[in-house]
Design a protein around this motif. Structure first.
Motif, PDB file in Angstrom:
ATOM      1  N   ASN A 209      -5.790  -4.363  -8.309  1.00 38.34           N
ATOM      2  CA  ASN A 209      -5.141  -3.223  -7.662  1.00 38.34           C
ATOM      3  C   ASN A 209      -5.712  -1.903  -8.194  1.00 38.34           C
ATOM      4  O   ASN A 209      -6.614  -1.883  -9.038  1.00 38.34           O
ATOM      5  CB  ASN A 209      -3.621  -3.300  -7.842  1.00 38.34           C
ATOM      6  N   ASP A 210      -5.169  -0.786  -7.711  1.00 33.38           N
ATOM      7  CA  ASP A 210      -5.715   0.513  -8.099  1.00 33.38           C
ATOM      8  C   ASP A 210      -5.280   0.975  -9.482  1.00 33.38           C
ATOM      9  O   ASP A 210      -5.705   2.038  -9.946  1.00 33.38           O
ATOM     10  CB  ASP A 210      -5.371   1.564  -7.037  1.00 33.38           C
ATOM     11  N   PHE A 211      -4.448   0.190 -10.170  1.00 38.73           N
ATOM     12  CA  PHE A 211      -4.206   0.406 -11.595  1.00 38.73           C
ATOM     13  C   PHE A 211      -5.297  -0.262 -12.436  1.00 38.73           C
ATOM     14  O   PHE A 211      -5.250  -0.228 -13.661  1.00 38.73           O
ATOM     15  CB  PHE A 211      -2.844  -0.162 -12.012  1.00 38.73           C
TER      16      PHE A 211
ATOM     17  N   PHE B 193       0.831  -1.194   0.000  1.00 35.18           N
ATOM     18  CA  PHE B 193       0.000   0.000   0.000  1.00 35.18           C
ATOM     19  C   PHE B 193       0.871   1.250   0.000  1.00 35.18           C
ATOM     20  O   PHE B 193       1.816   1.355   0.792  1.00 35.18           O
ATOM     21  CB  PHE B 193      -0.901  -0.009   1.236  1.00 35.18           C
ATOM     22  N   ASP B 194       0.552   2.193  -0.894  1.00 35.74           N
ATOM     23  CA  ASP B 194       1.237   3.488  -0.951  1.00 35.74           C
ATOM     24  C   ASP B 194       0.497   4.465  -0.049  1.00 35.74           C
ATOM     25  O   ASP B 194      -0.577   4.956  -0.392  1.00 35.74           O
ATOM     26  CB  ASP B 194       1.249   3.992  -2.398  1.00 35.74           C
ATOM     27  N   ARG B 195       1.070   4.759   1.090  1.00 31.16           N
ATOM     28  CA  ARG B 195       0.388   5.632   2.046  1.00 31.16           C
ATOM     29  C   ARG B 195       0.505   7.116   1.690  1.00 31.16           C
ATOM     30  O   ARG B 195      -0.196   7.944   2.291  1.00 31.16           O
ATOM     31  CB  ARG B 195       0.939   5.410   3.449  1.00 31.16           C
TER      32      ARG B 195
ATOM     33  N   TRP C  98      -3.011   4.219  -2.188  1.00 34.43           N
ATOM     34  CA  TRP C  98      -3.066   3.448  -3.439  1.00 34.43           C
ATOM     35  C   TRP C  98      -2.676   2.003  -3.165  1.00 34.43           C
ATOM     36  O   TRP C  98      -1.608   1.716  -2.625  1.00 34.43           O
ATOM     37  CB  TRP C  98      -2.093   4.067  -4.451  1.00 34.43           C
ATOM     38  N   TRP C  99      -3.578   1.093  -3.563  1.00 39.94           N
ATOM     39  CA  TRP C  99      -3.309  -0.333  -3.397  1.00 39.94           C
ATOM     40  C   TRP C  99      -2.527  -0.858  -4.596  1.00 39.94           C
ATOM     41  O   TRP C  99      -2.972  -0.767  -5.728  1.00 39.94           O
ATOM     42  CB  TRP C  99      -4.620  -1.115  -3.263  1.00 39.94           C
TER      43      TRP C  99
ATOM     44  N   TYR D  58      -0.076  -7.911  -9.113  1.00 36.50           N
ATOM     45  CA  TYR D  58       0.869  -6.904  -8.654  1.00 36.50           C
ATOM     46  C   TYR D  58       0.963  -5.737  -9.620  1.00 36.50           C
ATOM     47  O   TYR D  58       1.005  -5.926 -10.839  1.00 36.50           O
ATOM     48  CB  TYR D  58       2.256  -7.540  -8.499  1.00 36.50           C
ATOM     49  N   GLY D  59       1.004  -4.522  -9.067  1.00 41.47           N
ATOM     50  CA  GLY D  59       1.285  -3.309  -9.823  1.00 41.47           C
ATOM     51  C   GLY D  59       2.321  -2.511  -9.069  1.00 41.47           C
ATOM     52  O   GLY D  59       2.084  -2.058  -7.943  1.00 41.47           O
ATOM     53  N   GLY D  60       3.498  -2.363  -9.638  1.00 43.76           N
ATOM     54  CA  GLY D  60       4.610  -1.734  -8.934  1.00 43.76           C
ATOM     55  C   GLY D  60       4.455  -0.242  -8.739  1.00 43.76           C
ATOM     56  O   GLY D  60       3.504   0.380  -9.210  1.00 43.76           O
ATOM     57  N   PRO D  61       5.407   0.364  -8.051  1.00 40.23           N
ATOM     58  CA  PRO D  61       5.340   1.802  -7.796  1.00 40.23           C
ATOM     59  C   PRO D  61       5.512   2.616  -9.076  1.00 40.23           C
ATOM     60  O   PRO D  61       6.296   2.258  -9.948  1.00 40.23           O
ATOM     61  CB  PRO D  61       6.499   2.046  -6.826  1.00 40.23           C
TER      62      PRO D  61
END
Length: 206
Positions: free
Chosen positions: A143-145, A99-101, A108-109, A150-153
Protein backbone atom coordinates in the motif's frame (compact mmCIF):
# COMPACT_ATOMS: atom_id res chain seq x y z
CA UNK A 1 -11.36 -28.03 -1.08
CA UNK A 2 -14.17 -30.63 -0.88
CA UNK A 3 -17.34 -29.22 0.61
CA UNK A 4 -18.85 -31.00 3.58
CA UNK A 5 -22.63 -30.52 3.55
CA UNK A 6 -22.80 -30.94 7.32
CA UNK A 7 -20.23 -28.30 8.24
CA UNK A 8 -19.25 -25.02 6.60
CA UNK A 9 -16.42 -22.60 7.16
CA UNK A 10 -16.59 -18.76 6.83
CA UNK A 11 -15.18 -19.19 3.32
CA UNK A 12 -17.73 -21.72 2.02
CA UNK A 13 -18.82 -21.21 -1.56
CA UNK A 14 -22.19 -19.75 -2.33
CA UNK A 15 -22.96 -19.25 -6.02
CA UNK A 16 -23.17 -15.75 -7.45
CA UNK A 17 -26.79 -15.73 -6.35
CA UNK A 18 -28.25 -17.92 -3.59
CA UNK A 19 -28.11 -21.65 -3.96
CA UNK A 20 -31.68 -22.59 -4.84
CA UNK A 21 -31.45 -26.35 -5.27
CA UNK A 22 -29.92 -28.97 -3.00
CA UNK A 23 -27.36 -31.39 -4.37
CA UNK A 24 -28.70 -34.84 -5.26
CA UNK A 25 -27.07 -37.80 -6.86
CA UNK A 26 -30.27 -39.29 -8.30
CA UNK A 27 -30.88 -39.65 -12.01
CA UNK A 28 -33.86 -37.36 -11.69
CA UNK A 29 -31.68 -34.55 -10.32
CA UNK A 30 -29.13 -35.09 -13.08
CA UNK A 31 -31.82 -34.82 -15.77
CA UNK A 32 -33.10 -31.61 -14.17
CA UNK A 33 -29.65 -30.01 -13.89
CA UNK A 34 -29.83 -28.00 -17.12
CA UNK A 35 -33.16 -26.53 -16.07
CA UNK A 36 -31.84 -25.60 -12.61
CA UNK A 37 -28.77 -23.89 -14.05
CA UNK A 38 -30.85 -21.90 -16.52
CA UNK A 39 -33.30 -20.81 -13.81
CA UNK A 40 -30.48 -19.77 -11.46
CA UNK A 41 -28.71 -17.81 -14.19
CA UNK A 42 -31.86 -15.88 -15.02
CA UNK A 43 -32.42 -15.08 -11.35
CA UNK A 44 -28.84 -13.90 -10.96
CA UNK A 45 -29.18 -11.57 -13.90
CA UNK A 46 -31.81 -9.54 -12.06
CA UNK A 47 -29.98 -9.20 -8.75
CA UNK A 48 -27.46 -6.51 -7.88
CA UNK A 49 -23.88 -7.28 -6.90
CA UNK A 50 -23.45 -5.79 -3.41
CA UNK A 51 -20.88 -5.59 -0.61
CA UNK A 52 -21.46 -4.92 3.08
CA UNK A 53 -19.49 -4.89 6.31
CA UNK A 54 -20.25 -5.59 9.94
CA UNK A 55 -17.72 -2.87 10.83
CA UNK A 56 -19.28 0.06 8.95
CA UNK A 57 -22.07 0.96 6.55
CA UNK A 58 -22.18 2.84 3.28
CA UNK A 59 -21.93 6.56 4.00
CA UNK A 60 -20.93 5.95 7.61
CA UNK A 61 -17.68 6.32 9.52
CA UNK A 62 -14.82 3.84 9.69
CA UNK A 63 -14.63 2.27 13.13
CA UNK A 64 -11.67 2.68 15.49
CA UNK A 65 -10.44 -0.90 14.92
CA UNK A 66 -9.73 -0.15 11.25
CA UNK A 67 -7.54 2.94 11.93
CA UNK A 68 -3.82 2.87 11.06
CA UNK A 69 -1.19 2.43 13.80
CA UNK A 70 1.49 4.93 12.73
CA UNK A 71 1.97 8.45 11.30
CA UNK A 72 0.18 10.03 14.26
CA UNK A 73 -2.60 7.44 14.45
CA UNK A 74 -2.77 4.63 16.99
CA UNK A 75 -5.52 2.25 15.94
CA UNK A 76 -5.30 -1.56 15.79
CA UNK A 77 -5.09 -1.42 11.97
CA UNK A 78 -7.45 -4.35 11.39
CA UNK A 79 -8.79 -4.88 7.89
CA UNK A 80 -12.61 -4.76 7.86
CA UNK A 81 -14.95 -7.70 7.64
CA UNK A 82 -16.60 -7.82 4.22
CA UNK A 83 -19.43 -9.83 2.71
CA UNK A 84 -20.53 -9.75 -0.92
CA UNK A 85 -23.51 -11.21 -2.74
CA UNK A 86 -24.87 -11.77 -6.24
CA UNK A 87 -21.63 -11.64 -8.19
CA UNK A 88 -21.85 -12.27 -11.95
CA UNK A 89 -22.35 -15.93 -12.78
CA UNK A 90 -19.09 -16.12 -14.76
CA UNK A 91 -16.97 -14.94 -11.81
CA UNK A 92 -13.74 -16.92 -11.41
CA UNK A 93 -12.08 -14.90 -8.63
CA UNK A 94 -12.43 -11.71 -6.57
CA UNK A 95 -10.25 -8.72 -5.78
CA UNK A 96 -10.64 -5.95 -3.19
CA UNK A 97 -9.31 -2.41 -2.96
CA UNK A 98 -9.63 0.46 -0.50
CA UNK A 99 -8.77 3.88 -1.89
CA UNK A 100 -8.75 7.36 -0.31
CA UNK A 101 -10.06 9.63 -3.03
CA UNK A 102 -9.48 12.79 -0.98
CA UNK A 103 -5.76 12.33 -0.33
CA UNK A 104 -3.53 14.94 -2.03
CA UNK A 105 -2.31 14.16 -5.53
CA UNK A 106 -3.67 10.99 -7.10
CA UNK A 107 -5.23 9.62 -3.93
CA UNK A 108 -3.94 6.99 -1.52
CA UNK A 109 -4.06 3.21 -1.76
CA UNK A 110 -4.82 1.57 1.58
CA UNK A 111 -5.39 -2.00 0.46
CA UNK A 112 -5.38 -4.14 -2.66
CA UNK A 113 -5.99 -7.90 -2.66
CA UNK A 114 -6.25 -10.25 -5.64
CA UNK A 115 -6.74 -13.95 -6.40
CA UNK A 116 -9.50 -14.53 -3.85
CA UNK A 117 -11.16 -17.80 -4.98
CA UNK A 118 -14.65 -17.60 -6.48
CA UNK A 119 -16.02 -19.85 -3.72
CA UNK A 120 -15.35 -17.12 -1.14
CA UNK A 121 -18.14 -14.65 -0.36
CA UNK A 122 -16.83 -13.06 2.84
CA UNK A 123 -13.71 -12.16 4.78
CA UNK A 124 -13.48 -11.88 8.57
CA UNK A 125 -12.15 -8.80 10.29
CA UNK A 126 -8.33 -8.63 10.33
CA UNK A 127 -7.97 -11.14 7.48
CA UNK A 128 -4.90 -9.24 6.28
CA UNK A 129 -2.83 -9.60 9.45
CA UNK A 130 -4.01 -13.02 10.64
CA UNK A 131 -2.95 -14.92 7.53
CA UNK A 132 -6.52 -15.76 6.50
CA UNK A 133 -5.93 -14.36 3.01
CA UNK A 134 -2.72 -16.36 2.54
CA UNK A 135 -4.57 -19.55 3.44
CA UNK A 136 -6.99 -18.80 0.60
CA UNK A 137 -4.12 -18.33 -1.86
CA UNK A 138 -4.80 -14.59 -2.18
CA UNK A 139 -2.04 -12.00 -2.57
CA UNK A 140 -1.80 -8.46 -1.20
CA UNK A 141 -0.20 -5.36 -2.68
CA UNK A 142 2.17 -2.92 -1.06
CA UNK A 143 0.00 0.00 0.00
CA UNK A 144 0.98 3.68 -0.04
CA UNK A 145 2.31 3.43 3.52
CA UNK A 146 4.95 1.19 1.90
CA UNK A 147 3.84 -1.94 3.75
CA UNK A 148 2.31 -5.13 2.37
CA UNK A 149 -1.34 -5.69 3.19
CA UNK A 150 -3.89 -3.47 4.85
CA UNK A 151 -3.12 0.07 6.02
CA UNK A 152 -6.01 1.83 7.71
CA UNK A 153 -7.07 5.46 7.44
CA UNK A 154 -4.85 8.13 8.92
CA UNK A 155 -5.55 11.39 7.11
CA UNK A 156 -4.02 14.71 8.18
CA UNK A 157 -6.11 16.73 10.66
CA UNK A 158 -8.93 18.56 8.94
CA UNK A 159 -11.90 17.53 6.86
CA UNK A 160 -12.83 13.84 6.84
CA UNK A 161 -11.65 11.78 3.87
CA UNK A 162 -13.76 9.39 1.80
CA UNK A 163 -12.59 5.80 1.50
CA UNK A 164 -13.96 3.71 -1.35
CA UNK A 165 -14.17 -0.02 -0.62
CA UNK A 166 -14.59 -2.03 -3.82
CA UNK A 167 -15.02 -5.75 -4.40
CA UNK A 168 -14.36 -6.80 -8.00
CA UNK A 169 -15.65 -9.93 -9.72
CA UNK A 170 -13.01 -11.09 -12.19
CA UNK A 171 -13.07 -13.32 -15.27
CA UNK A 172 -9.76 -15.02 -14.45
CA UNK A 173 -8.70 -17.44 -11.71
CA UNK A 174 -5.50 -15.53 -10.95
CA UNK A 175 -3.88 -12.28 -12.02
CA UNK A 176 -0.19 -12.18 -13.07
CA UNK A 177 0.85 -10.35 -9.91
CA UNK A 178 3.17 -11.04 -7.01
CA UNK A 179 2.79 -10.33 -3.31
CA UNK A 180 4.05 -6.87 -2.42
CA UNK A 181 3.82 -5.23 -5.83
CA UNK A 182 2.45 -1.65 -5.76
CA UNK A 183 -1.28 -1.29 -5.23
CA UNK A 184 -1.59 0.90 -8.33
CA UNK A 185 -0.26 -2.01 -10.40
CA UNK A 186 -2.83 -4.32 -8.82
CA UNK A 187 -5.52 -1.81 -9.74
CA UNK A 188 -4.48 -1.77 -13.40
CA UNK A 189 -4.50 -5.56 -13.64
CA UNK A 190 -7.83 -5.79 -11.84
CA UNK A 191 -9.42 -3.25 -14.18
CA UNK A 192 -8.52 -5.32 -17.22
CA UNK A 193 -10.32 -8.44 -15.95
CA UNK A 194 -13.39 -7.03 -14.22
CA UNK A 195 -16.85 -8.46 -14.85
CA UNK A 196 -18.53 -6.26 -12.26
CA UNK A 197 -17.90 -4.46 -9.00
CA UNK A 198 -19.66 -3.52 -5.76
CA UNK A 199 -18.76 -0.49 -3.65
CA UNK A 200 -19.38 1.21 -0.36
CA UNK A 201 -17.91 4.58 0.66
CA UNK A 202 -17.03 5.40 4.27
CA UNK A 203 -15.40 8.38 5.94
CA UNK A 204 -12.77 9.09 8.57
CA UNK A 205 -11.30 12.32 9.93
CA UNK A 206 -9.26 13.55 12.86
Amino acid sequence: MQENSLMRTPYDFEPACTRRASRRTSLRAALALASVVATTSLACAGEKFTVSSADFSDGGKIGPRQVFNDAGCNGPNQSPSLTWRNAPVATRSFAITIFDRDAPGRGWWHWAVANIPARVTSLPENASATGALRKLGAIEARNDFNIDGYGGPCPPPGNPHRYVVTVYALNVDTLPLAQGRPAALFDREISGSTLGSAQITVTYGR
